[in-house]
Design a protein around this motif. Structure first.
Motif: not given
Ligand code: G3P
Ligand code: CA
Length: 291
Positions: A155-159
């Motif tokens: 849900l959080y690309p690059g997290i």
């Protein structure tokens, strides 16, 4: 094995010609038992993933706490388990009409207004959803250690990059923290692999129960395999221990979520390295805490 036990065993070997080795459970007890990790803090006693839950774990004498990290609409990192705010906060009262109340649809300032304690008990009213920064500060203050889960990274690309940036800014990527006080885990193999590629020095864990035939692949980027307690056997634990991870050490296995003494004794008997629990004191009483 203690000297006395070794002497007794040697005498027994001489007498009947049979080598008696300690069971995995006995070996674990001799070394103080598996490490015990307070799941979402001591979440059986205080609202999960809040500073109150960390403090409760500290008061109970636990160094290791587990948490879950997600990202807000405006790119801040917060500590919360569900991808939706409704179960553990009063978001429906504070922001009516903002359904479906997903974490990623709210700013950090909005989330900071929510009560994250009252659902657990009136005495916890006023507890907040901590930012990762606030959380790390409290862990440091308490001299605790962190098993951090990257929750729902799809849900959080690059997290992963965001998390490493905050960890670096807060001093959590120095030698002491990386060697002794930090493990990063996820149900997403891609996410764990990304962390390992960016910071190969960090200890990592994969959440799940990969087929034993796949373990060599996981051992390339994960130091730990952390499965649900209902999925493991002595054979599986031994299979995990047979491989060495990216740091050249045997893979470890921390299992979750074990909340009663009987299950704690069962998994300790399988030879697990760690037990993750909402009631860490119950587990410690049953099998010790090897840390
Ligand atoms: O640390 C293991 C455990 O937290 C994984 O499951 O759903 O509680 O995040 P969950
Ligand atoms: Ca978790």
């Amino acid at each position: 094995m203690s000297a006395r036990a070794a002497t007794a065993t040697a005498a027994l070997v001489g007498f009947v010609g049979v080598l008696v080795l300690p069971t995995a459970a006995e070996a674990a007890q001799e070394h103080g038992g598996p490490a015990v990790v307070a799941h979402r803090g001591a979440s059986g006693y205080a609202p999960e993933n809040t500073l109150k839950a960390i403090d409760k774990a500290d008061r109970l004498g636990f160094d290791w706490v587990e948490n879950d990290v997600q990202r807000t609409k405006d790119g801040r990192l917060v500590v919360i388990h569900d991808t939706n705010l409704a179960r553990t906060t009063n978001v429906e009262q504070v922001f009516p009409g903002r359904a479906p109340y997903n974490v990623r649809d709210f700013t950090a300032a909005e989330i900071a207004k929510l009560d994250a304690g009252a659902w657990k008990g009136a005495e916890f009213t006023g507890a907040r959803v901590p930012t990762l920064t606030q959380y790390l500060d409290r862990i440091d203050h308490n001299h605790q250690k962190l098993l951090m889960e990257i929750k729902a990274p799809e849900l959080y690309p690059g997290i992963e990059k965001d998390i490493l940036r905050v960890l670096g800014k807060e001093g959590w990527l120095n030698r002491d923290h990386v060697r002794n006080r930090l493990v990063i885990q996820s149900f997403s193999a891609d996410s764990v692999r990304t962390v390992h590629k960016r910071r190969p020095d960090i200890t990592t864990g994969f959440l799940g129960t990969p087929a034993t035939g796949d373990l060599p692949r996981y051992a390339q980027f994960a130091d730990r395999i952390n499965p649900s307690s209902g999925t493991i056997s002595a054979g599986y634990v031994a299979a995990v221990h047979a491989f060495r991870g990216p740091h050249g050490k045997r893979l470890k296995l921390f299992t979750w979520t074990v909340n009663d003494a009987a299950t704690a004794r069962r998994v300790a008997g399988l030879g697990v390295n760690g037990i993750i629990s909402n009631f860490p004191d119950v587990v410690r009483k049953a099998v010790g805490d090897g840390r």
